[in-house]
Scaffold this motif. Structure first.
Motif, short mmCIF file in Angstrom:
data_model
loop_
_atom_site.label_atom_id
_atom_site.label_comp_id
_atom_site.label_asym_id
_atom_site.label_seq_id
_atom_site.Cartn_x
_atom_site.Cartn_y
_atom_site.Cartn_z
N ASN A 1 44.79 39.07 38.24
CA ASN A 1 43.35 39.01 38.44
C ASN A 1 42.54 39.66 37.32
O ASN A 1 41.31 39.67 37.37
CB ASN A 1 42.98 39.70 39.76
N VAL A 2 43.21 40.22 36.32
CA VAL A 2 42.52 40.99 35.30
C VAL A 2 42.96 40.55 33.90
O VAL A 2 44.14 40.45 33.62
CB VAL A 2 42.80 42.50 35.47
N ASN A 3 41.99 40.28 33.05
CA ASN A 3 42.31 40.04 31.65
C ASN A 3 42.65 41.38 31.02
O ASN A 3 41.85 42.32 31.07
CB ASN A 3 41.12 39.39 30.92
N MET A 4 43.80 41.49 30.38
CA MET A 4 44.30 42.77 29.91
C MET A 4 43.49 43.36 28.75
O MET A 4 43.71 44.49 28.34
CB MET A 4 45.77 42.64 29.51
N ILE A 5 42.54 42.61 28.23
CA ILE A 5 41.66 43.16 27.20
C ILE A 5 40.89 44.36 27.74
O ILE A 5 40.44 45.22 26.98
CB ILE A 5 40.70 42.08 26.67
N LYS A 6 40.78 44.45 29.07
CA LYS A 6 40.11 45.58 29.72
C LYS A 6 40.71 46.91 29.28
O LYS A 6 40.01 47.95 29.21
CB LYS A 6 40.21 45.43 31.24
N TYR A 7 41.99 46.92 28.98
CA TYR A 7 42.69 48.16 28.69
C TYR A 7 42.98 48.35 27.20
O TYR A 7 43.73 49.25 26.82
CB TYR A 7 43.98 48.23 29.50
N ARG A 8 42.39 47.51 26.36
CA ARG A 8 42.54 47.63 24.91
C ARG A 8 41.17 47.95 24.33
O ARG A 8 40.32 47.07 24.21
CB ARG A 8 43.11 46.34 24.32
N VAL A 9 40.94 49.21 24.00
CA VAL A 9 39.59 49.64 23.62
C VAL A 9 39.54 50.06 22.16
O VAL A 9 40.56 50.37 21.54
CB VAL A 9 39.11 50.80 24.51
N ASN A 10 38.32 50.09 21.63
CA ASN A 10 38.11 50.57 20.27
C ASN A 10 36.66 50.98 20.11
O ASN A 10 35.81 50.61 20.92
CB ASN A 10 38.46 49.48 19.24
#
Length: 252
Positions: free
Chosen positions: A180-189
């Motif tokens: 249910n979640v696009n994992m870009i949520k946990y890749r930050v910059n």
């Protein structure tokens, strides 16, 4: 109508900072308020966040990183002075959209436009509230509705200590649902890193102010401070709710 802009902040008192959001929401009678503010090293839980799933509690206690819970939903985030927060509150919006559609399809557009004006480029939206650029999340947002009052608040990573963030938070959370979640949520910059250019606090203030002014169609804006009534309520909420262990640790 004029947009009221508040720059009051208490970086060393995150409990008061989050309490002021609720105080403004409860006290605002009409129009709109834009607040721009920062916390020093703090972990901020969503109202439904379970600490054991999202926070490295031993680490933040050792590093004396404060733990706070807000009234809106969404995931746990890390604040420091390199992360700039904003809060927009609108009362009885004259708009065809209502409910969460107004929050995320209308108000969030002000945040998107602000970031795009800072970088002169386009950003993308994932998971409804995650704003991304070049494959990295740079802003997380959450909303709250109280009667006829709509509040959207969120983060903007400018020059945050990402190493500290990854040590303080469990990324991704232990209970995340991959389907249910696009994992870009946990890749930050940090936005400054991605455009290889310094972005100042003043740059962000100007961008948010102008773009929310344009979005709401207000004639002008003015800088203000919280009224005595708003601040008194914020202090009361701080003492009776936000700084109390039973509220912060309501979901372990």
């Amino acid at each position: 109508m004029k947009l009221r802009v508040l720059l009051s902040e208490w970086p060393d008192n995150p409990y008061l900072n989050v309490a002021l959001d609720e105080a403004l929401l409860l006290k605002q009678k009409d129009g709109a308020i834009l607040r721009i503010w920062r916390n020093d090293k703090t972990v901020v839980l969503g109202i439904l966040s379970a600490i054991k799933n999202e926070v490295n509690l031993d680490f933040i206690e050792k590093e004396k990183i404060k733990l706070v819970r807000r009234i809106s939903g969404g995931g746990t985030v890390f604040h420091d002075l390199g992360n700039i927060n904003y809060t927009i509150i609108v009362v009885r919006p004259d708009d065809e959209l209502t409910g969460i559609d107004y929050l995320y399809d209308k108000l969030l557009r002000g945040t998107i436009n602000s970031i795009e004006s800072l970088i002169n480029d386009k950003i993308e939206v994932y998971n409804k509230t995650d704003l991304t650029f070049k494959g990295y999340k740079i802003s997380g947002n959450a909303g709250y509705i109280h009667e006829e009052r709509y509040m959207l608040h969120g983060t903007l990573l400018i020059s945050s200590n990402l190493e500290l963030m990854y040590k303080a938070l469990i990324i991704p959370p232990k209970n995340y649902k991959k389907n249910n979640v696009n994992m870009i949520k946990y890749r930050v910059n940090n936005l400054s890193n991605l455009i290889n250019k310094k972005i100042t606090y003043q740059n962000v203030i100007e961008a948010l102010t102008q773009n929310f002014l344009d979005l709401l169609g207000y004639e002008s804006y003015y800088f203000d401070v919280p009224t005595n009534e708003e601040l008194e309520l914020a202090v009361k909420l701080t003492n009776e709710k936000y700084s109390r262990r039973e509220f912060i640790y309501r979901r372990l």
